[in-house]
Structure formats: C-alpha cells, structure tokens
Design an enzyme around this catalytic site. Sequence first.
Site, mmCIF file in Angstrom:
data_model
loop_
_atom_site.group_PDB
_atom_site.id
_atom_site.type_symbol
_atom_site.label_atom_id
_atom_site.label_comp_id
_atom_site.label_asym_id
_atom_site.label_seq_id
_atom_site.Cartn_x
_atom_site.Cartn_y
_atom_site.Cartn_z
ATOM 1 N N LYS A 164 68.083 9.979 -32.686
ATOM 2 C CA LYS A 164 67.639 9.542 -34.125
ATOM 3 C C LYS A 164 66.288 9.154 -34.167
ATOM 4 O O LYS A 164 65.441 9.547 -34.819
ATOM 5 C CB LYS A 164 68.549 8.514 -34.764
ATOM 6 C CG LYS A 164 68.507 8.472 -36.278
ATOM 7 C CD LYS A 164 69.536 7.314 -36.707
ATOM 8 C CE LYS A 164 70.898 7.762 -36.787
ATOM 9 N NZ LYS A 164 71.861 6.645 -36.783
ATOM 10 N N ARG A 182 70.036 0.869 -37.671
ATOM 11 C CA ARG A 182 70.952 2.087 -37.278
ATOM 12 C C ARG A 182 70.863 2.093 -35.880
ATOM 13 O O ARG A 182 69.925 2.135 -35.197
ATOM 14 C CB ARG A 182 70.130 3.273 -37.978
ATOM 15 C CG ARG A 182 69.656 3.138 -39.515
ATOM 16 C CD ARG A 182 68.837 4.188 -39.767
ATOM 17 N NE ARG A 182 69.401 5.367 -40.207
ATOM 18 C CZ ARG A 182 69.194 6.805 -40.266
ATOM 19 N NH1 ARG A 182 67.691 6.871 -40.327
ATOM 20 N NH2 ARG A 182 69.687 7.629 -40.428
ATOM 21 N N GLY A 211 79.429 8.585 -36.409
ATOM 22 C CA GLY A 211 80.377 7.630 -37.031
ATOM 23 C C GLY A 211 80.992 6.692 -36.110
ATOM 24 O O GLY A 211 81.841 6.073 -36.291
ATOM 25 N N MET A 227 79.159 4.352 -34.204
ATOM 26 C CA MET A 227 78.494 3.071 -34.444
ATOM 27 C C MET A 227 77.882 2.876 -35.805
ATOM 28 O O MET A 227 77.653 3.895 -36.459
ATOM 29 C CB MET A 227 77.162 2.998 -33.500
ATOM 30 C CG MET A 227 78.034 2.917 -31.982
ATOM 31 S SD MET A 227 76.813 2.919 -30.707
ATOM 32 C CE MET A 227 76.276 4.728 -30.585
ATOM 33 N N ARG A 262 68.873 16.293 -36.893
ATOM 34 C CA ARG A 262 69.123 16.613 -35.472
ATOM 35 C C ARG A 262 69.894 17.906 -35.129
ATOM 36 O O ARG A 262 70.100 18.488 -36.536
ATOM 37 C CB ARG A 262 70.432 15.553 -35.148
ATOM 38 C CG ARG A 262 71.639 15.592 -35.804
ATOM 39 C CD ARG A 262 72.848 14.673 -35.269
ATOM 40 N NE ARG A 262 73.752 14.695 -36.544
ATOM 41 C CZ ARG A 262 74.432 13.401 -36.912
ATOM 42 N NH1 ARG A 262 74.183 12.372 -36.264
ATOM 43 N NH2 ARG A 262 75.484 13.614 -37.759
ATOM 44 N N HIS A 282 84.418 12.528 -42.662
ATOM 45 C CA HIS A 282 84.835 12.069 -41.244
ATOM 46 C C HIS A 282 85.675 13.007 -40.637
ATOM 47 O O HIS A 282 85.607 13.533 -39.603
ATOM 48 C CB HIS A 282 85.293 10.671 -41.135
ATOM 49 C CG HIS A 282 85.674 10.280 -39.575
ATOM 50 N ND1 HIS A 282 86.982 10.374 -39.277
ATOM 51 C CD2 HIS A 282 84.697 9.498 -38.630
ATOM 52 C CE1 HIS A 282 86.695 10.041 -38.048
ATOM 53 N NE2 HIS A 282 85.482 9.685 -37.642
ATOM 54 N N SER A 305 90.460 27.277 -0.434
ATOM 55 C CA SER A 305 90.601 27.132 -1.900
ATOM 56 C C SER A 305 90.668 25.490 -2.245
ATOM 57 O O SER A 305 91.906 24.831 -1.415
ATOM 58 C CB SER A 305 91.636 27.899 -2.422
ATOM 59 O OG SER A 305 91.653 27.738 -3.953
ATOM 60 N N GLY A 323 92.208 22.628 -3.591
ATOM 61 C CA GLY A 323 93.102 22.272 -4.771
ATOM 62 C C GLY A 323 92.975 21.152 -5.141
ATOM 63 O O GLY A 323 93.208 19.947 -4.566
ATOM 64 N N THR A 324 91.923 21.132 -6.143
ATOM 65 C CA THR A 324 91.186 19.427 -6.404
ATOM 66 C C THR A 324 92.337 18.538 -7.502
ATOM 67 O O THR A 324 92.067 17.453 -7.556
ATOM 68 C CB THR A 324 90.064 19.648 -7.367
ATOM 69 O OG1 THR A 324 90.241 20.699 -8.326
ATOM 70 C CG2 THR A 324 88.965 20.059 -6.399
ATOM 71 N N CYS A 333 90.526 26.020 -7.294
ATOM 72 C CA CYS A 333 91.779 26.331 -8.082
ATOM 73 C C CYS A 333 92.504 25.284 -8.795
ATOM 74 O O CYS A 333 93.588 25.340 -9.404
ATOM 75 C CB CYS A 333 92.765 27.112 -7.263
ATOM 76 S SG CYS A 333 93.745 26.157 -6.050
ATOM 77 N N TYR A 335 83.633 31.335 -5.928
ATOM 78 C CA TYR A 335 84.120 31.342 -7.304
ATOM 79 C C TYR A 335 84.874 30.071 -7.794
ATOM 80 O O TYR A 335 85.297 29.192 -6.868
ATOM 81 C CB TYR A 335 85.274 32.312 -7.023
ATOM 82 C CG TYR A 335 86.592 32.011 -6.333
ATOM 83 C CD1 TYR A 335 87.539 31.520 -6.769
ATOM 84 C CD2 TYR A 335 86.594 32.267 -5.017
ATOM 85 C CE1 TYR A 335 88.601 30.985 -6.027
ATOM 86 C CE2 TYR A 335 87.913 32.175 -4.268
ATOM 87 C CZ TYR A 335 88.817 31.399 -4.805
ATOM 88 O OH TYR A 335 89.636 31.162 -4.152
HETATM 89 P P1 ADP Z 1 75.177 7.826 -38.641
HETATM 90 O O1 ADP Z 1 74.632 7.733 -37.327
HETATM 91 O O2 ADP Z 1 76.503 7.137 -38.744
HETATM 92 O O3 ADP Z 1 74.897 8.872 -39.555
HETATM 93 P P2 ADP Z 1 72.966 6.525 -40.017
HETATM 94 O O4 ADP Z 1 72.127 5.630 -39.328
HETATM 95 O O5 ADP Z 1 72.469 7.763 -40.173
HETATM 96 O O6 ADP Z 1 74.287 6.497 -39.486
HETATM 97 O O7 ADP Z 1 73.112 5.796 -41.440
HETATM 98 C C1 ADP Z 1 74.101 6.332 -42.096
HETATM 99 C C2 ADP Z 1 73.285 6.638 -43.464
HETATM 100 O O8 ADP Z 1 72.846 5.329 -44.041
HETATM 101 C C3 ADP Z 1 72.489 7.687 -43.588
HETATM 102 O O9 ADP Z 1 72.870 8.822 -43.701
HETATM 103 C C4 ADP Z 1 71.477 7.248 -44.818
HETATM 104 O O10 ADP Z 1 72.206 7.711 -45.980
HETATM 105 C C5 ADP Z 1 71.774 5.636 -45.123
HETATM 106 N N1 ADP Z 1 70.610 4.787 -44.373
HETATM 107 C C6 ADP Z 1 70.084 4.622 -43.181
HETATM 108 N N2 ADP Z 1 68.945 4.129 -43.065
HETATM 109 C C7 ADP Z 1 68.562 4.050 -44.393
HETATM 110 C C8 ADP Z 1 67.419 3.851 -45.108
HETATM 111 N N3 ADP Z 1 66.267 3.087 -44.445
HETATM 112 N N4 ADP Z 1 67.188 3.787 -46.440
HETATM 113 C C9 ADP Z 1 68.261 4.315 -47.148
HETATM 114 N N5 ADP Z 1 69.410 4.799 -46.750
HETATM 115 C C10 ADP Z 1 69.465 4.716 -45.342
HETATM 116 MG MG MG Z 2 73.196 9.761 -39.841
#
Ligand code: ADP
Ligand code: MG
Length: 875
Positions: A22, A92, A101, A103, A336, A454, A763, A765-766, A830, A850
């Site tokens: 990120k 973040r 999701g 963290m 990403r 999710h 062969s 056999g792990t 195998c 193989y």
């Molecule tokens: P995840 O990795 O779980 O997607 P993010 O760090 O991307 O978590 O944050 C989740 C959401 O929070 C983002 O998709 C965005 O909508 C919101 N967010 C994060 N940082 C900001 C920011 N600086 N301003 C506005 N919204 C934010």
């Molecule tokens: Mg995100």
Amino acid sequence: MKKWVYMFTEGKAEMKNLLGGKGANLADMTSLGLPIPQGFTVTTEACIDYYDNGKVVSDVIQSQVFDGISKLEVIQGKKFGDTCDPLLVSVRSGSRASMPGMMDTILNLGLNDVSVEGFANKTNNPRFAYDSYRRFIQMFSDVVMEMSKTFFEGILDDMKEEKGVQFDTDLTAGDLKELIEKYKAIYKEKMGEDFPQDPKKQLMEAVKAVFRSWDNPRAIVYRRMNDIPGDWGTAVNVQSMVFGNMGETSGTGVAFTRNPSTGDEGIYGEYLINAQGEDVVAGIRTPLSIEKLEQDLPECYKEFMQIANKLEEHYKDMQDMEFTIQEGKLFFLQTRNGKRTAPAALKIACDLVDEGKITKEEALTRIDAKSLDQLLHPTFDVAALKAGKVLGKALPASPGAAAGKVYFTAEDAKEAEKRGERVILVRLETSPEDIEGMSAAKGILTVRGGMTSHAAVVARGMGTACISGCGEIKISEVNKVFELGGEVIREGDYLSLDGSTGIIYLGDIKTVEASVSGYFARIMEWSDQYRTLQIRTNADTPKDAANAIKLGAQGIGLCRTEHMFFDPDRIPKIRKMILSCSVEGREEALSELLEFQKADFKAMYEVLKEMPMTVRYLDPPLHEFVPTSDEDIIALAEDMNITVEEVRITCENLHEFNPMMGHRGCRLAVTYPEIAKMQTRAVLEAAIEVKQEKGYNIIPEIMIPLICEKKELQYVKAIVIETAEQVKKEMNSDIEYHIGTMIEIPRAALLADEIASEAKFFSFGTNDLTQMTYGFSRDDAGKFLDCYYMSKIFESDPFARLDLNGVGQLIEIAVKKGREVNPNLKLGICGEHGGDPSSIEFCNRIGLDYVSCSPFRVPIARLAAAQAAIASEKM
Ligand code: ADP
Ligand code: MG
Ligand code: MG
C-alpha cells in the site's frame, strides 16, 4: 541515522519490502502526479524492530513519526491537534503482500472533544463533524483497545430505533452528539479511563495497534493459507484524511479495472454517496454500481476513468482501487494488483498478452498456481439442475457449484467439515473471524453485502462458491434457521449454490467435474513450453489415471497397490492371506488375488499406453485389512474353516503399538516374500500381455517402499528378480523392467549412496519422510498443530508445504549422494507436496526429474513447474 519513516514523496514503487504494498503504491501514485492525500509510511523494519524490542516503539522511531507529522502539517497547511482546524489522519496497515481485511484501519484520528467543535465550525457541517468523531471513537476502541464492536453497534441500533430512522445517514447532528456521549461513557465503563484526548497519544497507540495486528490470530491463519512468512512485518501508513461523508457530493468506493470474477474488460465497481471507509464493503447500505457515478457526478466519473486506465497501463495488470470523493473532488486512496478468480486470472493474462502489454512469460508468473484449483472444482449437472427447485437469486460473488449441508456458524462449519460433511455456510454477513469456517465450506451464502463484501472477496480468494447480498432471506443465526422462497431451512438441511449465476437451490444437486479448455488450455500450453519438470500423477484406478492424463499428466508416479485390495470382493481374500499361518495357506489366498491385481494393472497399462507407471508394493500395516465387525469375523472363520476364537486371537496378535513404525512397507515383503512374488507376477504378466496385445513398449517400474538399508533392498529385489525372470521365460518375453525405492525414512536419505547402487530410481515419499523426520504422525498432528501456529512455533503445516530446512535437506542429501553413485538415477517426489507450488519450486531447483501429485493438482503442478523454470532462469 537509520530511516524508519518515508514521506509519500520519498518512497518508490520498488520499495515494497520496506514500505509494504500500500505504502509503495501510494508513493508511486504520488510521483505519477495523481490526486493522493499526502502522508508517510512507517517501515516494515520498524514493525520488526518493535517486536525485537519486546513490543516497544523505540524513541528514534517515535521522533521520526512526529517529524513526519510536522512535514505533513506543512503540506496540508493544518496543525495536528489544532482546536479550530485540526489535521486529521488515517492510520492504515500495509504489508508486502496484500492481506485484505486482515488488519484494521483507523480513520479521523486527531479528533477530540474540543477539536470536533472547531472542525464543525470550520466545515460548517456539525453533522459531518460529529459523525467523523463517533466513527473515530468506535474504530479506535475496536482496533486499538480491542473493545468489541457490538457495544457500539448496539448503541447505534438503539439510537436509530429510538429516532425512528433506517440508516445512520438519517441521524441528525444532535443525535450524533448524543451518540458520542454514549460511546465515550461505554468506553470509560469498559476501559476504566477516559477516551484519550491527546492526538499524539492517539497516534502512537494506533501505530502500535497496527504492529500488533500483524500477529493477531486471523493474520496468522491468513499467512499460513497464503504462504506469507511471519517475519515480514507490516508497514503503517499515516495519511491525511479526505472525507466521503460530507454530504451528497461526497462518497467512497472501490473499483476494479476489469471484472475480477470473469476477467471481462471494462470497469467494475461500487460506491456509496455520503459514506466513509469501509461502509461500501461492510454491507451496511447496498452500494451503487460505478456506472451510476456518471450520472451522479459526471466530472468525477471522467477523471476516475482516466486515472483507472492510467493505473492499469502503468502496472500492466488489473487494478483494484479505492477512492473517495470529497465535495466533488476525487482522491485515490489505494491501488494494487486486484485479487481475482482463477477464470478471471486466466482470461486477463491471455488478454494482456493479446493486447501486447505483457509477454507469455510474464503472463505465466502473474497467475497464482494454487488458484487453478478453483477451475478443477465441479459445476452442476445440467439435468439435475433442471429438476432443482430454485429458492432465490442474489449476487454471484464467487463462481463454482457447491452442494452440502447448511451450517450457521464458522465453528459449526469447521466441525462438520472435520466429520467429512460437505458444508454450506450461511451467515448474515461474514467477518474476518469467520475465515476458518469459510475455508471449511464448499459454498458461502450471505444475507447482506455486495460483490466486494468481505465474504465475496475472501471466497474468491479461496475459490469457494459464494452468493452474497440475498436480502430476501429471513434468518435467525441464533435459532439456526432461515426462510427463503417459501421454504424453511434448518441446520443440516441440504442446499445448493451456483456461485456463477447467484441462484440458490433447495436440496443436494449433483455436480460434475471440470475440464481444461479455452483460456485454461492456452495457459497450460504455454506452461508446457517453459517447464522442465515432468508431471506425473498418483493414481490407482484407470478412471483416475484417465482423468489425470486429460489434465496433462505424463505418467503415474505412484500406483498404490493396497487400494486395489480394499474392494469388497477382494478384502476377504487378503484377510485370508493375512490370517493364514502357513506359507501354503498364504500362497493359496494370494493366488486368488493375483488375477484381480493383474487385471487391474492391465487396465492401467491400457489407459497409459506407453507412459510410465511406478507400482508401489504393498505398504500399509496388515492390521488395516483385519476384520473388526462380528459379521466379518464370522464370515472369515467360516471361509477358512477355523473357529471364530482363532480368528480373534490372530487379529489381536496383529495389533501394533505404533503401526506407522510397525510391520509395514518392505518389511512385509521380507517376512512374507510370497506377497512380493504375487505382485511381481501380476505386474509382469499384465505388462507383457498388454505389450503383446497392443504393441505398447512398456517398461514396468517396481517400487519397494520404506527401505532404510541397502541389504533390505537387495533382499527384496532378489525376490522380485527371481519371479520376474521366471515370468519372462514362461511368457517368452524379453521385457525390460526397473526396480527402485521410495526414500521416506531419514536413514535411507542419509545412506542414499549405498541404496542408489541397487536402485534404478528414487521416489521421495515426503508424507512419511516428513512424519519420520519430525517424529509426529500425520494423523495425529492436527490435534496440536493449531497451537503451534498460534504460538508461532510453526508457520505452516509441514505436511502441506515441504519443510525445506529439515526434510528438504534430507532430500538434497539423497539427491546428491544418489546421483554421485548412479548418475542416471531417476528422481521424483510422490508425497502430497508434489502438488504444492512452493514445494515444486524446490523440486525444480534441486533437479528432480518429475513431481507426482493427485490428478486434480496436475494443472497446478504444470503451471508451478513453468513458474519455477522461469524464476530459475532469471537467477
Ligand atoms: P484495507 O487494507 O483493509 O483495505 P485501508 O487501509 O485501505 O484498509 O482502509 C480502508 C478504507 O478506509 C479505505 O478503503 C478508505 O475508504 C478508508 N480510508 C483510509 N485512509 C483514508 C483517508 N486518508 N481518507 C479517507 N478515507 C480513508
Ligand atoms: Mg484498502
Ligand atoms: Mg510411505
């Protein structure tokens, strides 16, 4: 001095390891001149340092973080902690590999009781200011203090009910102000202190919470499922806030540059007006499709499309983007390479090659080999489907057909799967805590949530069929029942889901196996051009063998002969053999088995034509064949003309304290040479007959299991050769045959040079080699391995992913010593690992000829072998 913090203007795309995915991409997008709210990244090294320091953020790191804040204040023209116009930030997480999701993010950090008033004045929007503050209190309490979200959700729901409104957007400024007081009160009640008012303290606590979240149980589970090492750590991104919740010209959304489900071209996404952060994916309100933005905010839509296209061009791959619109101004918050289903991955890879954007090699490396598993999953039988009763339809969130019994909690789903049931998990919505239950399920159905919820994202990642957002369902998770299409479905009832169409059917609809065609076939063809490893399969029936060949197998690496004995017709005969006290008795029983075994081998050779087949001689402890039910015992006694009592005593004598290390493998051939003789006769007669009838050039490969000593192999080999030569003479054939061994006992690996002088092939056999090396059995390890993962003693299951340090070392020793003595020694693997991409990479590196895996993993192995070959060329 070491640099622990990088402004987005300092980072580079190549710094992914240091800045996380990120952070590196935020920096990269900044340098592309895109509208990115500015900020800085605290490095993954700082996270490692935090753990190395006994979970303390060092003074140097802290002061660099506050330096970052000062620089950000200059960029934004606002002060952190200002009472009139505060700089607010999000905190973040972001590791090297994306862990969606896993963290949690904290938004609106920097607000407190005083600055919220200033913020309200400054923005002239008290409702918005209070909404931001109450969100912050909730997120901070949840993520940093680990207070359950349900406290706050409960208060919010009560408030909505009290005010008679449906959505939180309907609450007024006054309502929200009241809500804040309630939130703070519950915080104080549960935490025993006031909600922290000092923004610097808020920030450092949040940073630490992100570091801590690297090691929360769901992150550990996710890492194990995705082969992510625990020592990578996560970076922390501190970014100035932009607000999607400022009114009707603001909003937030997620979008993909191509359809992540099908791979089809064209933008694909969802957004919500007047919303913040995770509202879109949380399934609280149902989001709008991105096309609608063109009508709502045409200027933003145009700019959004331009940037989206630019990002795909830049990264040369399908992008998953997060954006926010603040009062008509567009910001990008993340991009990403998007997660996608396997069909989408194949189509996108082929399309990008056809569009001239990437090479074939690049295309192959883009596809997650493990994900091909999804394509090898069944679809519904067309006829059975027509007869099925449709209960309803919702979003086709993750493709594939699934039928099974309904369970309502992740825990129940997990238990049912352990019992061997096919599970359909039905939830109001899923959350990261459900991850293990989701992975146990064949299909997932949620009442709430959109295509990017999710459940949808995780299910697509796992290749599990998923239907989301079925609002027509009336569900009671507590009572484990739901209603849909006029039917009441309870726990344990059968349900069928078609994740490709979104249709939900009553009952257990028959599914059919998939085949390799279209884009899949193209990628497989390319894989075969690059790979150097051969791919064989583990199969002991002509049906499995034929299926594997269809999927691209080049022979059989492991034909387990014991599986041929478990048939109800045959098991009485093998029991008779086991219980016979004399050689003559055993020979007689074996002679009855000979015809069966020979017919099986003939059928196999006919399917294989001239492809090789390694036949492994009888391997399991004999007591596995012994009768346990009274009925079987009586039948056997009658058949053998002995008393029931005699049968029982003999059976008891066969009992072993530790059968895994007991009377099995080649030890059976040493004690009962007649077994090896019978098997040799069966193999040779079958091969010679097929050779004579069909003209195939067959060279049988005979594999002696569980060897630990050269003399042991010599002994069994002599028995095999004697019989084989006799058969050749009888049948007037000059057929060639090879005798080799499994390497599955550590001693055999260490003495591989001696053993290689007697073997044509090894062969590995792990499965056994792993359990013998670790000293725990595969069948029992499940009971304690979970605890090992959570305690961070192990990161992954050594039976699923080859342990390169220990078991791998033994294999390398055996390869080196074996080839020194016998340069033409043929080498393969195998165990289950033969179908695991990271293990295949290892097999390629150490020069095996193989890998052999189960039929359904053959395509995965083909691609993984190509990826390994491409990677090794680059080194
Ligand atoms: P995840 O990795 O779980 O997607 P993010 O760090 O991307 O978590 O944050 C989740 C959401 O929070 C983002 O998709 C965005 O909508 C919101 N967010 C994060 N940082 C900001 C920011 N600086 N301003 C506005 N919204 C934010
Ligand atoms: Mg995100
Ligand atoms: Mg074995």
